[in-house]
Design a protein around this motif. Structure first.
Motif, mmCIF file in Angstrom:
data_model
loop_
_atom_site.group_PDB
_atom_site.id
_atom_site.type_symbol
_atom_site.label_atom_id
_atom_site.label_comp_id
_atom_site.label_asym_id
_atom_site.label_seq_id
_atom_site.Cartn_x
_atom_site.Cartn_y
_atom_site.Cartn_z
ATOM 1 N N ILE A 711 26.005 -57.377 3.256
ATOM 2 C CA ILE A 711 25.654 -55.870 3.049
ATOM 3 C C ILE A 711 24.180 -55.632 3.006
ATOM 4 O O ILE A 711 23.582 -54.560 3.649
ATOM 5 C CB ILE A 711 26.063 -55.426 1.509
ATOM 6 C CG1 ILE A 711 27.726 -55.414 1.471
ATOM 7 C CG2 ILE A 711 25.467 -54.017 0.962
ATOM 8 C CD1 ILE A 711 28.235 -54.470 2.277
ATOM 9 N N LYS A 712 23.339 -56.435 2.530
ATOM 10 C CA LYS A 712 21.939 -56.298 2.477
ATOM 11 C C LYS A 712 21.357 -56.331 4.011
ATOM 12 O O LYS A 712 20.566 -55.383 4.477
ATOM 13 C CB LYS A 712 20.821 -57.412 1.852
ATOM 14 C CG LYS A 712 21.294 -57.351 0.228
ATOM 15 C CD LYS A 712 20.591 -58.591 -0.500
ATOM 16 C CE LYS A 712 20.566 -58.169 -1.945
ATOM 17 N NZ LYS A 712 20.191 -59.341 -2.817
ATOM 18 N N LYS A 713 21.870 -57.251 4.718
ATOM 19 C CA LYS A 713 21.463 -57.317 6.163
ATOM 20 C C LYS A 713 21.950 -56.052 6.896
ATOM 21 O O LYS A 713 21.233 -55.629 7.843
ATOM 22 C CB LYS A 713 22.412 -58.670 6.829
ATOM 23 C CG LYS A 713 22.071 -58.902 8.143
ATOM 24 C CD LYS A 713 22.660 -60.040 8.759
ATOM 25 C CE LYS A 713 22.847 -60.409 9.995
ATOM 26 N NZ LYS A 713 23.629 -61.267 10.535
ATOM 27 N N LEU A 714 23.152 -55.487 6.682
ATOM 28 C CA LEU A 714 23.535 -54.303 7.123
ATOM 29 C C LEU A 714 22.589 -53.048 6.823
ATOM 30 O O LEU A 714 22.334 -52.392 7.820
ATOM 31 C CB LEU A 714 25.069 -53.972 6.809
ATOM 32 C CG LEU A 714 26.092 -54.764 7.587
ATOM 33 C CD1 LEU A 714 27.530 -54.657 6.808
ATOM 34 C CD2 LEU A 714 26.065 -54.133 8.946
ATOM 35 N N LYS A 715 22.259 -53.245 5.634
ATOM 36 C CA LYS A 715 21.376 -51.979 5.432
ATOM 37 C C LYS A 715 19.939 -52.071 6.079
ATOM 38 O O LYS A 715 19.523 -51.038 6.272
ATOM 39 C CB LYS A 715 21.144 -51.992 3.580
ATOM 40 C CG LYS A 715 22.118 -51.509 2.966
ATOM 41 C CD LYS A 715 22.263 -51.749 1.404
ATOM 42 C CE LYS A 715 20.909 -50.572 0.667
ATOM 43 N NZ LYS A 715 20.823 -50.643 -0.820
ATOM 44 N N GLU A 716 19.495 -53.125 6.256
ATOM 45 C CA GLU A 716 18.451 -53.407 7.189
ATOM 46 C C GLU A 716 18.741 -52.900 8.640
ATOM 47 O O GLU A 716 17.806 -52.149 9.300
ATOM 48 C CB GLU A 716 17.884 -54.728 7.214
ATOM 49 C CG GLU A 716 17.298 -55.518 5.991
ATOM 50 C CD GLU A 716 16.954 -57.010 6.202
ATOM 51 O OE1 GLU A 716 17.235 -57.386 7.195
ATOM 52 O OE2 GLU A 716 16.731 -57.497 4.744
ATOM 53 N N GLN A 717 19.737 -53.110 9.128
ATOM 54 C CA GLN A 717 20.311 -52.618 10.439
ATOM 55 C C GLN A 717 20.419 -51.222 10.572
ATOM 56 O O GLN A 717 20.069 -50.391 11.330
ATOM 57 C CB GLN A 717 21.311 -53.296 11.110
ATOM 58 C CG GLN A 717 20.947 -55.032 11.252
ATOM 59 C CD GLN A 717 22.121 -55.974 11.580
ATOM 60 O OE1 GLN A 717 23.393 -55.200 11.457
ATOM 61 N NE2 GLN A 717 21.879 -57.176 11.409
ATOM 62 N N GLU A 718 21.309 -50.622 9.518
ATOM 63 C CA GLU A 718 21.765 -49.390 9.613
ATOM 64 C C GLU A 718 21.371 -48.240 8.424
ATOM 65 O O GLU A 718 21.667 -47.087 8.587
ATOM 66 C CB GLU A 718 23.371 -49.397 9.501
ATOM 67 C CG GLU A 718 24.119 -50.158 10.621
ATOM 68 C CD GLU A 718 24.056 -49.639 11.934
ATOM 69 O OE1 GLU A 718 23.763 -48.330 12.019
ATOM 70 O OE2 GLU A 718 24.153 -50.164 12.914
ATOM 71 N N SER A 719 20.457 -48.911 7.756
ATOM 72 C CA SER A 719 19.881 -47.884 6.494
ATOM 73 C C SER A 719 20.940 -47.686 5.580
ATOM 74 O O SER A 719 20.732 -47.500 4.456
ATOM 75 C CB SER A 719 18.994 -47.019 7.023
ATOM 76 O OG SER A 719 19.620 -45.938 7.368
ATOM 77 N N LYS A 720 22.031 -46.921 5.949
ATOM 78 C CA LYS A 720 23.388 -46.186 5.297
ATOM 79 C C LYS A 720 24.262 -47.030 5.316
ATOM 80 O O LYS A 720 25.062 -46.849 6.450
ATOM 81 C CB LYS A 720 23.304 -44.794 5.306
ATOM 82 C CG LYS A 720 22.003 -43.847 5.112
ATOM 83 C CD LYS A 720 21.717 -43.776 3.582
ATOM 84 C CE LYS A 720 20.481 -42.780 3.286
ATOM 85 N NZ LYS A 720 20.089 -42.519 1.949
ATOM 86 N N VAL A 721 24.867 -47.778 4.358
ATOM 87 C CA VAL A 721 26.077 -48.623 4.497
ATOM 88 C C VAL A 721 27.005 -48.368 3.226
ATOM 89 O O VAL A 721 26.590 -48.380 2.138
ATOM 90 C CB VAL A 721 25.703 -49.941 4.891
ATOM 91 C CG1 VAL A 721 26.917 -50.890 4.919
ATOM 92 C CG2 VAL A 721 24.876 -50.264 5.715
ATOM 93 N N ALA A 722 28.410 -48.083 3.591
ATOM 94 C CA ALA A 722 29.208 -47.963 2.429
ATOM 95 C C ALA A 722 30.077 -49.264 2.418
ATOM 96 O O ALA A 722 30.351 -50.059 3.313
ATOM 97 C CB ALA A 722 30.094 -46.908 2.579
ATOM 98 N N MET A 723 30.623 -49.644 1.176
ATOM 99 C CA MET A 723 31.248 -50.845 1.189
ATOM 100 C C MET A 723 32.444 -50.426 0.460
ATOM 101 O O MET A 723 32.542 -49.822 -0.696
ATOM 102 C CB MET A 723 30.579 -51.996 0.020
ATOM 103 C CG MET A 723 31.649 -53.162 -0.333
ATOM 104 S SD MET A 723 31.890 -54.257 1.255
ATOM 105 C CE MET A 723 33.245 -55.325 0.595
ATOM 106 N N ILE A 724 33.643 -50.764 1.181
ATOM 107 C CA ILE A 724 35.039 -50.304 0.643
ATOM 108 C C ILE A 724 36.003 -51.635 0.215
ATOM 109 O O ILE A 724 36.061 -52.452 1.001
ATOM 110 C CB ILE A 724 35.881 -49.475 1.803
ATOM 111 C CG1 ILE A 724 34.850 -48.380 2.312
ATOM 112 C CG2 ILE A 724 37.210 -48.992 1.458
ATOM 113 C CD1 ILE A 724 34.327 -48.389 3.509
ATOM 114 N N GLY A 725 36.468 -51.479 -0.883
ATOM 115 C CA GLY A 725 37.163 -52.595 -1.423
ATOM 116 C C GLY A 725 37.984 -52.126 -2.614
ATOM 117 O O GLY A 725 38.132 -50.960 -2.857
#
Length: 833
Positions: A711-725
């Motif tokens: 998730i941290k890596k994705l935030k660096e790439q995309e800035s706004k990330v949601a996690m669905i679980g």
């Protein structure tokens, strides 16, 4: 931006040293959460107890959320900070709410307060410095009536019952409080809640008659003047009341400014214009209250879903009792077409239940009894949807008997009501921005107005003309529309979402959801069904498929392994009513498979490793290749051997949800660029599922802490990330995402608490609706800001240069406020795609 610092005394189970690696793990889990600036062990202890020092941004996270995060990470928190949700009456509008907020924040011990114009106050305070009694005292000083600190369903039920008893009576109602005092909650005056609106209409009528009579020469001028003065009384009554209360506390509000402008107009002999100002201002206020109440009522309607009584089955008889009297383990009888009174499990009867009030599902859900009615189901985490019942849902055509698993105040509906009310106090980033803008804008306007009063010294005009212009600018520059632009949209958005089974916890997640570019999904139970299904049955040699299935079902029937249960369930379904032989002498080989006797034959079922270590009778290369081919497509395979012959292969897979592919297509249309699956399953399984449903990425073989890193890596790439679980296993990853979204939250207390957004039903297809609603809310907030700022930008120069008088200024000013509010109310009618 104000940063706050708190020290939470914590106890980690079985940890004696603050340098223990468990403390490091706790800090690591907290560190990435949005709003937490720094987390470290404090230098000093609290009576020998290690303290965690947390630097946080109160605009992004609350103390309550921090403590919940710490508890979920394994810490036991010492109760040092209080978190309260208080419902009050007497907040007149958004600007008044802000004044109360400022007053509360000045109290020693109050760390943070958030006040909504809807009457909800969220408070966080240090229990050693201030207690509830002092907070209540401060609120009463502000002229507020404290309704309750128990914002739950039972309180609404008591209110409704009391209102029913007092229907038709006009005397003032009082509510009893924990501190023993009674507070009058009646509104307005002689006309009750509509007094302000009626006074405004009377003002308008008197103004119209007076204005009309002024054109009739036979009527003396004093008649019109008398009507204007009377209009002043009715139009200015509430304005004067608010102005006096504000000024008495050292405040300076729009009501006072409007009153000054009206008095100024009267001094200048412009009675009709002053009366028009007061009429438009009071009418605007009354309609603003009406519109905001409409949004508030949408939220209050949630609580009204709960029935007041239940039919309790006791000693073979049924008796009607209040829902607050129900205890865990009680059996209640639910008649056809009536509301279910408590959360529980069905122990007798079958019926279809309309769960739309809680989960937003449009199709009724079939309910059937649990296998073991005598079991204590209150601690059971995994209750099937067909067995579970929620308070406030509506029974179909058959009678049900339900065993209560939660008392009224802990019911899903009660928690939903509390969380939705709490959401009203959570400000959005845009609201924080407009609040800051107003802090600088209002003083600047007052300086400008002060200077304009002396314009007659510079230009050729009288003092009265300069004063009149200054009053017109005062009216034009008042940021009423700006103050209500965001809260009205947030309130409407949260109310609309709740009606559709989506709980959005405030303005921040509502706004953030609309700007997401990437979504990360947990696999099991989110994108997939969460249970393995029989996908392939391959017969080898001369054995028929039906015979192979009978052998497999007979042997696996002796095992309680989840894969074995899936083989038995789906195998029997395929075999219909065929006779299944009886196997015996089951022997499990850990992680590899099982052995059993079937008649005179020895049967072996398992993976390739089982046969590798069994004996020298190895499967052929073709058989091995067939097994590996099935596995490369994401299947879990079982090779079946009878005596020395390999007779077949069966394959199972956690299959994707039916709606997953279509939902992802809709999300792509909404502009979501990346959709990533995070799973603990191997990469082959992840790739197979991703290919089938249309994901952009699949990251397999991840441990829970590796999901956080992902998730941290994705935030660096995309800035706004949601996690669905599901909100349980995925809680750390959710905490580190921009927005955490939990599915199936109606059946999970943890999911309700942990997520920023909770999809009450276990339905993936609700996600596009939530994102679409957020986009619409964001769009409406932007429109509202453009309208409110645009009107101010046009009106200020227009009044400064004399192109618009007070009447025009107040007409446009109040008009823009109403446009903003009614524009926000459009969200209540948002349709899901």
């Amino acid at each position: 931006m104000k940063k706050l610092q708190i020290k939470i005394p914590l106890i980690l189970p079985e940890v004696t040293d603050e340098k223990d690696q468990c403390v490091d793990k706790l800090i690591e889990q907290l560190q990435g959460k949005n709003g937490l600036e720094e987390v470290h062990v404090a230098d000093e202890t609290d009576n020998g107890v290690p303290q965690l020092c947390i630097h946080y941004n109160h605009e992004l996270i609350s103390i309550d959320q921090i403590q919940k995060l710490a508890k979920r990470a394994g810490a036991s928190i010492i109760d040092k900070y209080g978190h309260r949700l208080i419902e009050v009456e007497g907040i007149r509008h958004t600007r008044h709410a802000r004044k109360i907020e400022e007053a509360l924040n000045r109290l020693d011990g109050v760390l943070q307060s958030s006040v909504s114009a809807s009457g909800m106050i969220g408070l966080e305070f240090e229990t050693v410095k201030i207690d509830e009694a002092e907070i209540f005292k401060s609120l009463r000083k502000e002229g507020l009536n404290i309704i309750t600190t128990e914002v739950e369903v039972e309180r609404y039920i008591r209110e409704t019952a009391r209102d029913d008893e007092q229907m038709g009576q006009t005397e003032k109602k009082a509510h009893s409080h924990e501190d023993g005092e009674n507070h009058d909650h009646s509104h307005g005056g002689i006309f009750g809640k509509n007094t302000e609106l009626i006074f405004s209409i009377i003002c308008g009528v008197l103004l119209g008659i007076g204005f009309g009579l002024s054109y009739i020469e036979a009527v003396p001028s004093w008649v019109s003047l008398s009507l204007y003065i009377t209009a002043y009384f009715f139009g200015g009554y509430f304005t004067a009341k608010e102005a006096i209360q504000t000024v008495a506390k050292g405040g300076f509000e729009i009501d006072f400014l409007m009153l000054v402008a009206a008095i100024g107009a009267a001094i200048l002999g412009e009675w009709a214009e002053g009366a028009l100002l007061l009429f438009l201002f009071s009418m605007g206020h009354a309609l603003e209250h009406y519109a905001m109440n409409k949004a508030r009522k949408s939220i209050a309607a949630l609580a009204e879903l709960a029935p007041k009584t239940a039919l309790l089955k006791r000693n073979g008889k049924t008796e009607e009792v209040g829902i607050e009297e129900l205890s865990i383990g009680d059996i209640i009888v639910v008649k056809p077409n009536s509301k279910i009174s408590a959360d529980g499990v069905v122990v007798s009867g079958t019926s279809s239940v309309n769960q739309a009030p809680i989960t937003g599902e449009s199709v009724p859900v079939d309910k059937e009894p649990v296998d073991n009615p005598d079991k204590d189901w209150s601690e059971e985490k995994d209750i099937k949807d067909e067995n579970r019942a929620f308070s406030g849902t509506i029974n179909g055509n058959n009678t049900l008997e339900i065993k209560v698993i939660k008392v009224a105040k802990d019911s899903t509906l009660s928690r939903l009501v509390k969380l939705v009310n709490e959401a009203q106090t959570q400000k959005s980033p845009t609201q924080h921005l407009t609040d800051k803008f107003e802090k600088y804008f209002v003083p600047a306007v007052l300086v400008l107005v002060g200077l304009l009063n002396f314009a007659f010294l510079v230009i050729d005009e009288t003092f009265s003309e300069s004063f009149y212009r200054a009053m017109a600018v005062l009216v034009a520059a008042s940021p009423c529309a700006l103050a209500i632009a965001t809260p009205s949209a947030v309130l409407s958005g949260v109310a609309r979402a709740a009606k559709n089974g989506v709980l959005i916890k405030g303005g921040r997640p509502l706004e953030d959801l609309g700007v997401l570019t990437a979504l990360a999904f947990d696999k099991t139970g989110t994108l997939t069904e969460g249970k393995p299904k029989l996908t392939e049955v391959v017969a080898l040699s001369d054995v028929k498929v039906e015979e192979l299935l009978k052998i497999a079902v007979a042997v696996e029937n002796l095992s309680d392994h989840p894969l074995a249960k899936a083989v038995v369930r789906d195998g029997k379904e395929r075999l219909k009513d065929a006779d299944i032989p009886e196997a015996k002498d089951l022997e499990a080989v850990l992680g590899k498979g099982v052995k059993a006797s079937l008649g005179s034959n020895k049967v072996f079922i398992g993976n390739l490793d089982l046969f590798e270590s069994l004996d020298d009778k190895k499967p052929s290369k073709e058989t091995e290749e067939k097994v590996r081919s099935l596995e490369s497509n994401g299947n879990t395979t079982m090779l079946i051997r009878q005596n020395d012959d390999y007779i077949g292969i069966i394959a199972l897979m956690d299959t994707p949800r039916k709606e997953a592919k279509n939902t992802l297509k809709k999300l792509k249309k909404l502009g979501i660029k990346r959709m990533i699956m995070l799973t603990g399953d191997n990469q082959k399984v992840a790739d197979a599922v991703a290919k089938e449903i249309g994901l952009t990425d699949a990251w397999g073989s991840l441990l829970p802490e590796e999901k956080v890193e992902a998730i941290k890596k994705l935030k660096e790439q995309e800035s706004k990330v949601a996690m669905i679980g599901d909100g349980v296993n995925d809680a750390p990853a959710m905490a580190n995402s921009t927005v955490g979204i939990a599915m199936g939250a109606a059946g999970s207390d943890v999911a309700l608490e942990t997520a920023d957004i909770a999809l009450m039903a276990d339905k993936l297809e609700t996600l596009p609706f939530a994102i679409g609603l957020s986009r619409k809310a964001k769009s409406i907030i932007k429109q509202n800001l453009w309208v409110s700022l645009g009107i101010v930008a046009l009106l200020i120069p227009a009044t400064v240069f004399g192109f618009a008088n007070i009447g025009i200024a107040v007409l446009i000013h109040e008009g823009s406020t109403l446009v903003v509010v009614f524009n926000a109310l459009r969200l209540l009618g948002y349709k899901r795609n």
